[in-house]
Motif scaffolding. Structure first.
Motif, PDB file in Angstrom:
ATOM      1  N   VAL A  70       5.795 -17.139   4.515  1.00 36.36           N
ATOM      2  CA  VAL A  70       4.448 -17.658   4.283  1.00 36.36           C
ATOM      3  C   VAL A  70       3.497 -16.804   5.109  1.00 36.36           C
ATOM      4  O   VAL A  70       3.713 -16.630   6.308  1.00 36.36           O
ATOM      5  CB  VAL A  70       4.338 -19.136   4.721  1.00 36.36           C
ATOM      6  N   THR A  71       2.459 -16.284   4.479  1.00 37.60           N
ATOM      7  CA  THR A  71       1.524 -15.434   5.231  1.00 37.60           C
ATOM      8  C   THR A  71       0.479 -16.293   5.945  1.00 37.60           C
ATOM      9  O   THR A  71       0.270 -17.462   5.617  1.00 37.60           O
ATOM     10  CB  THR A  71       0.795 -14.441   4.311  1.00 37.60           C
ATOM     11  N   GLU A  72      -0.186 -15.691   6.906  1.00 46.55           N
ATOM     12  CA  GLU A  72      -1.311 -16.341   7.572  1.00 46.55           C
ATOM     13  C   GLU A  72      -2.449 -16.533   6.559  1.00 46.55           C
ATOM     14  O   GLU A  72      -2.581 -15.746   5.620  1.00 46.55           O
ATOM     15  CB  GLU A  72      -1.816 -15.457   8.720  1.00 46.55           C
ATOM     16  N   MET A 118      -3.436 -18.121   1.052  1.00 43.90           N
ATOM     17  CA  MET A 118      -2.145 -17.940   1.706  1.00 43.90           C
ATOM     18  C   MET A 118      -1.125 -17.564   0.641  1.00 43.90           C
ATOM     19  O   MET A 118      -1.143 -18.127  -0.454  1.00 43.90           O
ATOM     20  CB  MET A 118      -1.700 -19.230   2.382  1.00 43.90           C
TER      21      MET A 118
ATOM     22  N   ILE B  56       4.823 -24.420   8.395  1.00 39.47           N
ATOM     23  CA  ILE B  56       4.956 -22.956   8.492  1.00 39.47           C
ATOM     24  C   ILE B  56       5.834 -22.612   9.688  1.00 39.47           C
ATOM     25  O   ILE B  56       6.691 -21.725   9.613  1.00 39.47           O
ATOM     26  CB  ILE B  56       3.568 -22.290   8.586  1.00 39.47           C
ATOM     27  N   GLN B  59       9.301 -23.127   8.607  1.00 40.88           N
ATOM     28  CA  GLN B  59       9.733 -22.083   7.665  1.00 40.88           C
ATOM     29  C   GLN B  59      10.101 -20.812   8.433  1.00 40.88           C
ATOM     30  O   GLN B  59      11.050 -20.120   8.075  1.00 40.88           O
ATOM     31  CB  GLN B  59       8.611 -21.814   6.653  1.00 40.88           C
ATOM     32  N   ARG B  60       9.340 -20.527   9.481  1.00 44.70           N
ATOM     33  CA  ARG B  60       9.585 -19.293  10.243  1.00 44.70           C
ATOM     34  C   ARG B  60      10.699 -19.445  11.271  1.00 44.70           C
ATOM     35  O   ARG B  60      11.181 -18.441  11.810  1.00 44.70           O
ATOM     36  CB  ARG B  60       8.291 -18.868  10.957  1.00 44.70           C
TER      37      ARG B  60
END
Lengths: 269, 269
Positions: A70-72, A118, B56, B59-60
């Motif tokens: 997941v991107t910022e 996102m 998030i 997820q990370r």
């Protein structure tokens, strides 16, 4: 205008080179089975306000939506899987959804990418096909230059907030004597949808085997059985069915090629 | 006041019975290794506005935060893992964090549970210990009635938004001749933190083996090696380190007992 390349011209190139050719417009075709050995993925981009529901949807539906990164907010850079890549330009073709309809299919979504967007990087079965081939499993459609067929099933995903919709599946004809090995091998890769969700009778999924929604029609021969995997086209069906305000996805079979070796994402060696 | 039960009185009871005794206050102890065969989990509850960052983060950091279920906003009912259970009352002891400090350790958090609270159910290594015992792996601390020790490492988790903090680990002394089987077996359960993250020298994690942050001190014998797994106490360290506005968690070793058989959550049979 750069010189146009064919899919064959990409054979032997690494992920960054392939992305470069897609970004420059030198290659405009699909990326299915390109750069084998590196994870290839679907992409979903959403405004931040819609992101929580989507993450819960993915958590409840890990079959069709294995979330790899997941991107910022605002960032189109998948720092873990492909540092330096740009998810707005490095896929060959996109779909832009607005108010639950697909309103554009551009080759670059820079102008659609808002500051609060996102991106969700979602594993794809294209990533394990070369492992199947290496294991001696026959995938004749690859040799025929075809793209795996995708169907919309009559099964509903688990809903999350406003998000709901049917499950999409990909189908591969598998020789009956290679079925067990196929299940064993793909089970190692939950990041790429993992083991099949169904083997055999397409009616059990409400699917007409001769009428794929995406990809190519592929014949199931007498010594083969149709085998179905959950598919990352599912979020696109959710966008349509749930009338999502704003969503960008890859176009089916135009996958994002990461720098991450598929073998690194296996659950066991 | 209901009659007080001991941990031994819970032997042979099913998950719903155990939760009932915890809810009524008849049992007030920890639930480590209680109702073996059913997934036991940590719990994190957060206001909806903080939920995206936490998802998030999870997820990370799938090692310490394997997310098994997310409830609807306001709901304390884990519909998938234990329908009918109540996450506000069915754990024996909680921690309530406010502005990055632990402000209460009640046995019921109904009064702290706001209408927009969402709960995150997180797998726990306690779930696979009985599989280890069944496989003939020696876990002497269980026989001694001890709870697995938990340490704070010098490793940072991947940050997400405002959330950051160190990785917590649990440690089990494993006989060297049972080490391979231990790794094989626990690899099957990524839902419960999966394979160990480290084997051997505690200094490599910045850990003093004789000084656990939670749980009991456990001796590592001459024929054993310390083996470390990512631990679901990690979100509590994140709450402290990131000065989280509002968070509720289980108290370490006071786990939530689900109705879901552990074997159903294995990645392979």
């Amino acid at each position: 205008m750069p010189q146009q390349l064919s899919k064959e011209d990409l054979v032997g190139l690494g992920p960054a080179e392939v992305r470069g050719h897609i970004r420059s417009g030198a290659y405009r075709g699909d990326s299915w089975a390109v750069a084998p050995g590196f994870a290839q993925t679907a992409m979903v981009a959403l405004p931040r306000e819609a992101a929580l529901d989507f993450m819960i949807f993915a958590q409840r539906n890990p079959g069709p939506c294995p979330l790899l990164e997941v991107t910022e907010p605002g960032s189109a850079s998948p720092e873990q899987l492909a540092p330096g890549a740009d998810l707005r330009t490095d896929l060959g073709k996109y779909r832009v959804y607005s108010d639950g309809e697909c309103v554009a299919e551009p080759g670059d979504v820079s102008e659609h990418w808002t500051d609060d967007m996102m991106a969700f990087v979602i594993g794809c079965t294209g990533s394990f096909e070369h492992h199947m081939v290496d294991a001696g499993i026959s995938l004749d459609y690859l040799g025929d230059g075809k793209v795996v067929p995708v169907y919309v099933t009559d099964r509903d995903c688990e809903a999350a907030g406003s998000l709901h919709g049917p499950l999409a599946v990909s189908m591969r004809p598998i020789r009956t004597d290679e079925l067990v090995r196929t299940i064993e091998l793909t089970s190692r890769f939950p990041a790429f949808h993992g083991a099949p969700i169904h083997v055999g009778d397409p009616d059990a999924l409400g699917v007409d085997i001769d009428d794929p929604a995406y990809g190519d029609r592929v014949e199931v021969k007498a010594n083969e059985v149709p085998v179905f995997w959950a598919c990352s086209v599912t979020p696109q069906l959710v966008a349509l069915e749930s009338h999502v305000d704003s969503m960008i996805t890859n176009y089916p079979s135009f996958m994002f090629i990461t720098d991450t070796p598929t073998e690194q994402m296996a659950v066991s060696a």
